[in-house]
Design an enzyme around this catalytic site. Structure first.
Site, mmCIF file in Angstrom:
data_model
loop_
_atom_site.group_PDB
_atom_site.id
_atom_site.type_symbol
_atom_site.label_atom_id
_atom_site.label_comp_id
_atom_site.label_asym_id
_atom_site.label_seq_id
_atom_site.Cartn_x
_atom_site.Cartn_y
_atom_site.Cartn_z
ATOM 1 N N ASP A 1 0.552 -4.365 -20.626
ATOM 2 C CA ASP A 1 1.707 -5.504 -20.367
ATOM 3 C C ASP A 1 1.525 -6.077 -19.113
ATOM 4 O O ASP A 1 2.296 -6.973 -18.606
ATOM 5 C CB ASP A 1 2.795 -4.633 -20.312
ATOM 6 C CG ASP A 1 3.271 -4.410 -21.906
ATOM 7 O OD1 ASP A 1 2.835 -5.310 -22.834
ATOM 8 O OD2 ASP A 1 4.141 -3.821 -22.271
ATOM 9 N N HIS B 1 0.928 -1.150 -0.058
ATOM 10 C CA HIS B 1 -0.186 0.148 0.024
ATOM 11 C C HIS B 1 0.913 1.165 -0.036
ATOM 12 O O HIS B 1 1.952 1.232 0.758
ATOM 13 C CB HIS B 1 -0.978 -0.144 1.324
ATOM 14 C CG HIS B 1 -1.696 1.196 1.468
ATOM 15 N ND1 HIS B 1 -2.445 1.956 0.397
ATOM 16 C CD2 HIS B 1 -1.705 2.296 2.457
ATOM 17 C CE1 HIS B 1 -3.067 2.965 0.983
ATOM 18 N NE2 HIS B 1 -2.369 3.225 1.952
ATOM 19 N N HIS C 1 0.805 5.919 -0.958
ATOM 20 C CA HIS C 1 0.049 7.079 -1.317
ATOM 21 C C HIS C 1 0.935 7.869 -2.484
ATOM 22 O O HIS C 1 0.922 8.994 -2.413
ATOM 23 C CB HIS C 1 0.073 7.935 -0.146
ATOM 24 C CG HIS C 1 -1.017 7.527 0.900
ATOM 25 N ND1 HIS C 1 -1.813 8.272 1.581
ATOM 26 C CD2 HIS C 1 -1.145 6.347 1.538
ATOM 27 C CE1 HIS C 1 -2.492 7.695 2.210
ATOM 28 N NE2 HIS C 1 -2.034 6.374 2.445
ATOM 29 N N HIS D 1 -8.696 7.404 -1.036
ATOM 30 C CA HIS D 1 -7.510 7.141 -0.406
ATOM 31 C C HIS D 1 -6.180 6.823 -1.000
ATOM 32 O O HIS D 1 -5.346 7.734 -1.117
ATOM 33 C CB HIS D 1 -7.910 5.679 0.577
ATOM 34 C CG HIS D 1 -6.884 5.045 1.532
ATOM 35 N ND1 HIS D 1 -7.330 4.437 2.542
ATOM 36 C CD2 HIS D 1 -5.646 5.189 1.588
ATOM 37 C CE1 HIS D 1 -6.329 4.085 3.452
ATOM 38 N NE2 HIS D 1 -5.166 4.873 2.782
ATOM 39 N N TYR E 1 8.164 -12.708 -24.034
ATOM 40 C CA TYR E 1 8.678 -11.665 -23.491
ATOM 41 C C TYR E 1 9.530 -12.099 -22.481
ATOM 42 O O TYR E 1 9.100 -12.979 -21.619
ATOM 43 C CB TYR E 1 7.766 -10.469 -22.925
ATOM 44 C CG TYR E 1 8.552 -9.421 -22.464
ATOM 45 C CD1 TYR E 1 8.623 -8.267 -23.356
ATOM 46 C CD2 TYR E 1 9.060 -9.109 -21.236
ATOM 47 C CE1 TYR E 1 9.292 -6.959 -22.645
ATOM 48 C CE2 TYR E 1 9.635 -7.942 -20.605
ATOM 49 C CZ TYR E 1 9.719 -6.845 -21.342
ATOM 50 O OH TYR E 1 10.383 -5.756 -20.955
#
Lengths: 232, 232, 232, 232
Positions: free
Chosen positions: A120, A95, A97, A169, A227
């Site tokens: 991708d 997580h 910001h 958030h 790839y």
């Protein structure tokens, strides 16, 4: 992999957040899971990345019981745990910001799939959740944020959509490991930035057609991927 | 120039991509060509710039047959090869997902020639391709991307327009050498950023008049060029 | 001050351009003048900042005759010379293609005086020139660009407006010395960036009232200035 | 804490401004206060951060009388003093011209509370002042800027709103110490940047509902805070 190795991986993955300019101060957290023992390692709450040490890592079981570490775990721990319980494929959760992904979350808008860069990694547009209700916030804010993410993803296979926006958030992302989750957090921030610019240059910009989305996603992740060096 | 020197040049040119902040992770590739032997040197697919070595460089002939190197070449190799076959003047080709140029490609818009910065390198607005059709994507995605670039450039002398946008994908650029191609990729990203800002400040901004475009382009590239030290 | 010191100052001032992120490659030039001998020192044309040496600096008289240095001077030299001849107060001149100032120039718009940051250095909005005509471009492009700047500034005392935008080209700035001119180029780029953002946040943003402009300009530059340590 | 320690803290806090990219040249100042002796330590006016030394710090009493230091204090000193006199909780004050916060100030707009990032530090939208009148500017510009900030904050408990925008000028912020004030200046700049982007992505973006604002603010600052390690 033993627990010490996992703690090292989680520490390194956390230190990668400021290195990739995804966090200001302590605004981010990475966890990783040992699926054999069902133990989660996560960053402690509010500790500066500059002073973070291996022994600061917190170890919990999947029910949230702290089994190692003197410090309090990240305040978002309950969200991470819900995701690990819901998706057995996950090895790491992040997580942050990060600026542009958070701006999309604050705008309450999914990130349209404008190009192959996103295709991708993400199998389509990156969804944005609804807001939790007052009752949900009061009942169990962090836990229900995890369930909100599950609700937002619907039936999407979790590794084909390695990130989501929680409204007002910020972004959560994940992957096969803590390192992979951070990799996807970097991609999410960059595609968020590109999508913002795209909309500024052409407010009527159209999403990538499905056949191009499939081509790019599959050449990197499909059965016949070609790839990179490690896939068949 | 021998092949070892070309491999060194292509390695250095690839390492210049992160140095100029044109790539995230492995999202870019540079190639160079030895026109005497018709051998192309290109970066391997999906290898981190931080760990890339001289021996990782892949050598192919113009038909795409790998003649040296243990690793698989960049997944965009076929696009590079089409460009080398179409334009004998080219010595190097670059593909990146640099942020602002990619945003214009995602917006599906050519970059207007708003100022002399662009005119110093590009002889007019930088075109944006159409999308490949589903049939083209299925038939030969990377090769037909090369042909799409040729189609988009029409009859433009290739070194007067050292870059192009592939719609919903990103920029390709080129030059007399691998180093020159990277130089032009940096310019393309910077003029893309300036053009975006210009349109934000004045949505009715007008392109540079032709006589100023000619003046700037010719003082740097024309017969009587007087910019720099090396030209007569 | 002898000529060697001036050459050192001009070299350092040129090297400050990349340090302040005002230039890509060689897209900028700084000059300084020795007013006693009427000699101008300027950067050579097209030489990389990374390899620029003291002996590369070019010395010219005010008529443009090269009196020292083996290299060709900056292609914008004639513009600098016009400014030195027009304004005896000038000690240094800078031209860059810094991103945000160039975007305003490409937009063909003066930079409104939205706040005290600009008022601390510029006594009002920063003007943008007209375009040169085809005839002017053909006659003497660089020299007439200098005269265009003089025309654009009208009767403004030159040190109260230490910069200007040349339409569809980019910013020029100046000061009491080469170092001071670079200082003002940094300020010009930063106020250009802030003004762009201001217009994005509030398209109806209003300029600073005159009494606040005067207050800020005078507390730093007026007779009774009280900013800094060196003024009375 | 003795005065020498406070001077060291204020020096370090000032040097943190360029480290966090909040200032260009000398455009910022930090002060700290010793509440036992009512002595304020502040940066000298117009001195480069690169050459700033401990002995350059200026010490004043709350009435503005200089009691230590050979240099003239920051030209904004009177504003800092008004804030210290008005709010006994304050330990440090910062003024910068950080880019995005200054753009909001120039736009004359409060920063809406679009997300939890802001709610983690600011208990609501960040207000923007009115302009001082010509009479106020003439009477006591810097002192009345302080009173303007007090007027703008109304009855808001000062540490729940650790920053404000002064219209057409820039941000001021504060905290329990000089270090804390700089921390809040960094947050203010980042939320200003995110809020600008949010409005670009969705001009109709809505503020965070009150119950989410309360949740985030209280989990970090409330009686039962559970963010970080140091609170009960």
């Amino acid at each position: 992999m033993n627990l010490k190795m996992l703690k090292e991986q989680v520490l390194v993955a956390n230190l990668d957040l400021p290195r990739h300019e995804l966090v200001t101060f302590t605004w981010g957290n990475v966890s990783g899971i040992d699926r054999e023992r069902n133990l989660v390692v996560i960053k402690p709450s509010g500790v500066s990345y500059e002073r973070m040490l291996l022994e600061d890592m917190v170890v919990l079981d999947l029910a949230g019981k702290q089994v190692e570490g003197a410090l309090r775990p990240s305040s978002d721990t309950a969200t991470h745990l819900v995701l690990y319980r819901a998706y057995p494929e996950l090895g790491g959760v992040v997580h942050t910001h990060s600026t542009h992904a958070t701006a999309w979350a604050q705008a309450g808008r999914p990130i349209p799939i404008f190009g192959t860069t996103q295709a991708d990694y993400f199998h389509g547009e990156i969804p944005c959740s609804r807001l939790l209700t007052p009752g949900e916030v009061e009942e169990d804010y962090e836990g229900l944020t995890g369930h909100l993410i599950v609700e937002t993803l619907k039936q999407t296979p979790i590794l084909t959509m390695p990130g989501v926006l929680v409204a007002n958030h910020g972004p959560f992302s994940w992957g096969k490991s803590a390192e992979d989750a951070v990799h996807n957090a970097v991609v999410l921030e960059e595609v968020a930035r590109m999508a913002w610019l795209t909309g500024q240059i052409n407010p009527a910009a159209r999403p990538l057609p499905d056949y191009l989305l499939e081509k790019h996603y599959q050449r990197k992740h499909g059965k016949h991927a070609y790839y990179g060096q490690t896939k068949a």
